[in-house]
Design an enzyme around this catalytic site. Structure first.
Site, PDB file in Angstrom:
ATOM      1  N   HIS A   1    -105.707  55.833  14.101  1.00 11.01           N
ATOM      2  CA  HIS A   1    -104.484  54.882  14.269  1.00 11.01           C
ATOM      3  C   HIS A   1    -105.078  54.262  15.491  1.00 11.01           C
ATOM      4  O   HIS A   1    -103.919  52.601  15.294  1.00 11.01           O
ATOM      5  CB  HIS A   1    -103.527  56.076  14.718  1.00 11.01           C
ATOM      6  CG  HIS A   1    -102.848  56.349  13.624  1.00 11.01           C
ATOM      7  ND1 HIS A   1    -102.514  57.905  12.700  1.00 11.01           N
ATOM      8  CD2 HIS A   1    -102.723  55.973  12.294  1.00 11.01           C
ATOM      9  CE1 HIS A   1    -101.620  57.855  12.223  1.00 11.01           C
ATOM     10  NE2 HIS A   1    -101.773  56.379  11.029  1.00 11.01           N
TER      11      HIS A   1
ATOM     12  N   ARG B   1    -108.503  44.928  -9.415  1.00 13.49           N
ATOM     13  CA  ARG B   1    -109.852  46.195  -9.902  1.00 13.49           C
ATOM     14  C   ARG B   1    -109.235  47.771  -9.557  1.00 13.49           C
ATOM     15  O   ARG B   1    -108.288  47.901  -8.653  1.00 13.49           O
ATOM     16  CB  ARG B   1    -110.662  46.177  -8.647  1.00 13.49           C
ATOM     17  CG  ARG B   1    -112.188  44.901  -8.619  1.00 13.49           C
ATOM     18  CD  ARG B   1    -113.125  45.408  -8.073  1.00 13.49           C
ATOM     19  NE  ARG B   1    -113.728  44.202  -8.035  1.00 13.49           N
ATOM     20  CZ  ARG B   1    -114.374  43.381  -7.255  1.00 13.49           C
ATOM     21  NH1 ARG B   1    -113.462  43.159  -6.291  1.00 13.49           N
ATOM     22  NH2 ARG B   1    -115.342  42.879  -7.636  1.00 13.49           N
TER      23      ARG B   1
ATOM     24  N   ARG C   1    -107.273  43.940 -14.638  1.00 14.21           N
ATOM     25  CA  ARG C   1    -108.498  44.076 -15.597  1.00 14.21           C
ATOM     26  C   ARG C   1    -108.288  46.234 -15.478  1.00 14.21           C
ATOM     27  O   ARG C   1    -108.208  46.476 -14.798  1.00 14.21           O
ATOM     28  CB  ARG C   1    -110.002  44.053 -14.728  1.00 14.21           C
ATOM     29  CG  ARG C   1    -110.939  44.737 -14.716  1.00 14.21           C
ATOM     30  CD  ARG C   1    -112.312  44.524 -14.498  1.00 14.21           C
ATOM     31  NE  ARG C   1    -112.695  44.550 -13.301  1.00 14.21           N
ATOM     32  CZ  ARG C   1    -113.326  44.500 -12.703  1.00 14.21           C
ATOM     33  NH1 ARG C   1    -114.514  43.786 -12.247  1.00 14.21           N
ATOM     34  NH2 ARG C   1    -113.615  45.556 -11.264  1.00 14.21           N
TER      35      ARG C   1
ATOM     36  N   GLU D   1    -119.447  38.877 -18.196  1.00 10.98           N
ATOM     37  CA  GLU D   1    -120.184  39.384 -16.740  1.00 10.98           C
ATOM     38  C   GLU D   1    -122.397  39.174 -16.892  1.00 10.98           C
ATOM     39  O   GLU D   1    -122.765  39.989 -17.154  1.00 10.98           O
ATOM     40  CB  GLU D   1    -119.639  40.090 -16.274  1.00 10.98           C
ATOM     41  CG  GLU D   1    -118.777  41.394 -16.743  1.00 10.98           C
ATOM     42  CD  GLU D   1    -118.061  42.153 -15.031  1.00 10.98           C
ATOM     43  OE1 GLU D   1    -118.384  42.061 -14.104  1.00 10.98           O
ATOM     44  OE2 GLU D   1    -117.057  42.585 -16.317  1.00 10.98           O
TER      45      GLU D   1
ATOM     46  N   ASN E   1    -120.740  39.008  -9.775  1.00  5.54           N
ATOM     47  CA  ASN E   1    -121.570  39.899  -9.510  1.00  5.54           C
ATOM     48  C   ASN E   1    -122.817  40.451 -10.205  1.00  5.54           C
ATOM     49  O   ASN E   1    -123.786  41.128 -10.552  1.00  5.54           O
ATOM     50  CB  ASN E   1    -120.826  40.732  -9.209  1.00  5.54           C
ATOM     51  CG  ASN E   1    -120.211  40.169  -7.682  1.00  5.54           C
ATOM     52  OD1 ASN E   1    -120.123  39.375  -7.429  1.00  5.54           O
ATOM     53  ND2 ASN E   1    -118.720  40.366  -8.000  1.00  5.54           N
ATOM     54  N   ASP E   2    -122.243  40.689 -11.773  1.00  4.68           N
ATOM     55  CA  ASP E   2    -122.633  41.210 -12.754  1.00  4.68           C
ATOM     56  C   ASP E   2    -123.733  40.455 -13.400  1.00  4.68           C
ATOM     57  O   ASP E   2    -124.740  40.852 -13.767  1.00  4.68           O
ATOM     58  CB  ASP E   2    -122.381  42.042 -13.317  1.00  4.68           C
ATOM     59  CG  ASP E   2    -121.662  43.836 -13.480  1.00  4.68           C
ATOM     60  OD1 ASP E   2    -123.134  44.736 -12.592  1.00  4.68           O
ATOM     61  OD2 ASP E   2    -120.249  44.248 -13.330  1.00  4.68           O
TER      62      ASP E   2
ATOM     63  N   ARG F   1    -127.858  45.251  -8.836  1.00  4.22           N
ATOM     64  CA  ARG F   1    -127.258  44.429  -7.543  1.00  4.22           C
ATOM     65  C   ARG F   1    -126.884  45.033  -5.904  1.00  4.22           C
ATOM     66  O   ARG F   1    -126.531  44.983  -5.509  1.00  4.22           O
ATOM     67  CB  ARG F   1    -125.733  43.643  -8.236  1.00  4.22           C
ATOM     68  CG  ARG F   1    -124.708  44.978  -8.623  1.00  4.22           C
ATOM     69  CD  ARG F   1    -123.759  44.520  -9.107  1.00  4.22           C
ATOM     70  NE  ARG F   1    -122.460  44.398  -8.266  1.00  4.22           N
ATOM     71  CZ  ARG F   1    -121.358  44.637  -8.659  1.00  4.22           C
ATOM     72  NH1 ARG F   1    -121.079  44.209  -9.627  1.00  4.22           N
ATOM     73  NH2 ARG F   1    -120.061  44.206  -7.955  1.00  4.22           N
TER      74      ARG F   1
ATOM     75  N   CYS G   1    -114.676  34.721 -10.486  1.00  3.24           N
ATOM     76  CA  CYS G   1    -114.103  35.624  -9.993  1.00  3.24           C
ATOM     77  C   CYS G   1    -115.498  36.569  -9.199  1.00  3.24           C
ATOM     78  O   CYS G   1    -114.538  38.005  -8.548  1.00  3.24           O
ATOM     79  CB  CYS G   1    -113.031  36.875  -9.959  1.00  3.24           C
ATOM     80  SG  CYS G   1    -114.243  37.578 -11.840  1.00  3.24           S
TER      81      CYS G   1
END
Ligand code: PEP
Ligand code: MG
Length: 588
Positions: A195, A302, A338, A441, A464-465, A475, A512
């Site tokens: 917190h 995602r 997605r 991808e 990314n992929d 990756r 993306c």
């Protein structure tokens, strides 16, 4: 304190950004110990009454703190309400009373034992957030103990601009500290979701936690410098160190105000082309920030978070709620959701339990392949039902991950059609025109983008992929990360080809992957024909600032030239040169 001590650097967990410099105010590690003694049977009622009185007093104190906070900060308010509820928790209070009665011990000892029972359960939890809630029980106990012992329960009162140094801080303390305008917080204990961290971020107080024994190193009035972004604490910094951090502080302040100024401006190039900037999110509660940073909607939600870290599989209602949550928070802005992209590095408990024996999980039963296989198909249908129902309430689109080619796209669309038919037969509403798109991808999809474009409504390039599968470089493998290069000529060809195929077929295409959030790469992507970017929300202002300094015609010319270069290093060098030229000597 007067004699000069040498500079000490410590690294902790930076949980709230910003640089602060000031004099330390130490709130010593609490030395309050619960006194322990046995009591006579006759004294049981007196001890139980003492306990209830201390609980009532604690409740009143928290209510008072809350009253002052109500209009200022909602999250602090809710955290303190949760502490009040703990005070009256039957397990906790009931157990303390039983200890007093059954073991004939005083109220302090009874309460300590009850709290120990509960904190042991917290310690065994796997979930970091829940484990850290252990400290909440301790804070509540600490307050009750102070009331039992008649000790001071008031908030710490550091001088203005102090750097508060503590073993840990209760939410009640932290929420009151900002009123004293402290400039920073550092603690021995705590994690990202403690917190102290949550409240420090909410009040924009730079904070570093998890420093283990910083309370033993620092004394009140020592000069302390902290960098809440990097997680660095420097005690007794030298004049050179202070100057270095002052520069960094000025740079950060300037960048923040520039970015804030950027928020309401369009992402428009110098020659008047509008670029759409969207956010990638993992959870709906990231949306407030996304909008704050100026995102025009969500380009990639995602949905894996619904599965990962949860023992139970999400049911249709959970998917529906996630969709509704996104729609409500976006208030009319669009979102691309997605379907689940699990497997390989994104494991959920049901997949771990299935114990697939795969030598190459990144090339295995993952993502859309899993959705279409026996193991994942029922889950895919459940998710589609929930999301389609949500689509009746706002502008969402569906997107499939890791599509390899047309056959797979058709198979996935068939499942959507079956689910739509089921909903229709049951008279359940959904958006009959819902757009269905795919992630591009892998090279097989990029190279058949013209064919795929005939059978879906939009593309989103997941670089990314795409880099991973094009370069054959895992990756997440540090040994080959030098090959993970977004500006490799092969990538430029693939992205350019997908952009052209989308344009020919007249369907939208977004990018993306992480490279969409790198401002330095923006001119390349624009030159390749990209007009929609989706990225982690914090990158939106920086990318927008870059786009506003570019011209489409120039970017197109730049790309023509770099397409003739044989290596990523040469491409990078040429892009850097171009950026330096357009920035001119006075900027950047
Ligand atoms: C991608 O692969 O570029 C992408 C955006 O998806 P993820 O990072 O979730 O695999
Ligand atoms: Mg991906």
């Amino acid at each position: 304190m007067t004699e000069r001590r040498e500079e000490i650097r410590r690294k902790g967990l930076g949980v709230s950004q910003g640089i602060a410099f000031g004099r330390a105010y130490l709130i010593g590690r609490d030395t309050l110990k619960a006194p322990r003694h046995h009591i006579e049977a006759d004294d049981i009622d007196t001890e139980v009454a003492r306990l209830y009185k201390a609980i009532a007093a604690s409740d009143k104190q928290l209510a008072k703190i809350k009253d002052k906070l109500a209009s200022e900060n909602e999250s602090d308010y809710h955290i303190i309400t949760a502490h009040q509820m703990m005070l009256h928790d039957e397990h906790l209070v009931g157990a303390a009373v039983s200890y007093i009665r059954d073991e004939l011990i005083n109220a302090e000892w009874g309460a300590r034992k009850a709290v120990d029972d509960i904190t042991r359960v917290f310690d065994a939890l796997e979930d970091e957030y829940l484990r850290e809630r252990r400290s909440d029980v301790e804070f509540v106990f600490e307050r009750v103990l102070r009331n039992l012992l008649g000790r001071d329960t008031g908030p710490p009162s550091p001088p203005p601009d102090a750097i508060v140094v503590a073993y840990d801080l209760s939410p009640a303390d932290t929420s009151q500290l900002h009123k004293a305008a402290v400039s920073g917080l550092i603690t021995d204990a705590g994690g990202k979701t403690s917190h102290t961290a949550i409240i420090a971020r909410a009040h924009e107080i730079p904070a570093v936690v998890g420093l283990e024994n910083i309370t033993e190193i620092i004394e009140t009035d020592d000069l302390v410098l902290i960098d809440g972004g990097a997680g660095i604490v420097i005690v007794n910094p030298s004049a050179a160190t202070v100057a270095e951090f002052r520069d960094e502080q000025r740079r950060q302040v300037a960048a923040t105000s520039q970015l804030q100024a950027m928020r309401d401006l369009p992402a428009r190039t110098r020659d008047d082309t509008d670029i759409q900037l969207y956010a990638n999110i993992d959870m709906p509660d990231e949306l407030e920030d996304a909008i704050e940073y100026g995102a025009m909607g969500v380009g990639l939600f995602r949905t894996e978070f619904l599965y990962m870290g949860h023992a139970d599989l999400p049911d249709e209602e959970r998917h529906y709620q996630a969709g509704i949550d996104v729609i409500t928070k976006l208030n009319g802005l669009p979102a691309t959701i997605r379907t689940f992209d699990l497997g390989a590095d994104k494991l959920a408990p049901f997949l771990t339990a299935a114990a697939l024996e795969e030598a190459n999980p990144a090339l295995g039963l993952r993502s859309i392949r899993l959705c279409l296989a026996e193991l994942g198909r029922p889950l895919f249908r459940t998710q589609l039902r929930g999301l389609l129902r949500a689509s009746a309430h706002g502008p969402i689109k569906l997107m499939f991950p890791m599509i390899s080619g047309v056959a797979e796209l058709r198979a996935a669309k068939t499942v959507v059609d079956e689910v739509k038919a089921e909903l229709g037969a049951a008279g359940i509403l959904y958006d009959e025109q819902i757009k269905i798109g795919i992630m591009i991808e892998m090279p097989s999809a990029a190279l058949t983008a013209d064919l795929l474009a005939q059978e879906c409504d939009f593309f989103s390039i997941g670089t990314n992929d795409l880099i991973q599968y094009t370069m054959a470089v895992d990756r997440v493998n540090e040994y080959v990360s030098y090959l993970y290069e977004p500006l490799h000529p092969s990538l430029l060809r693939l992205i350019g080809g997908v952009a052209a195929a989308a344009k020919n077929a007249n369907i939208p295409v977004t990018i993306c992957g992480e490279m969409a959030g790198d401002p330095m790469i923006a001119p390349v992507l624009i030159g390749l024909g990209m007009r929609e970017f989706s990225m982690s929300a914090v990158s939106v202002p920086e990318v927008k600032a870059m786009i506003r300094s570019l011209g489409v015609a120039e970017c197109t010319a730049l790309v023509k030239t770099i397409q003739t270069l044989p290596t990523a290093a040469e491409i990078r060098a040429m892009v850097s040169d171009y950026l330096a030229r357009i920035a001119g000597p006075s900027k950047r």
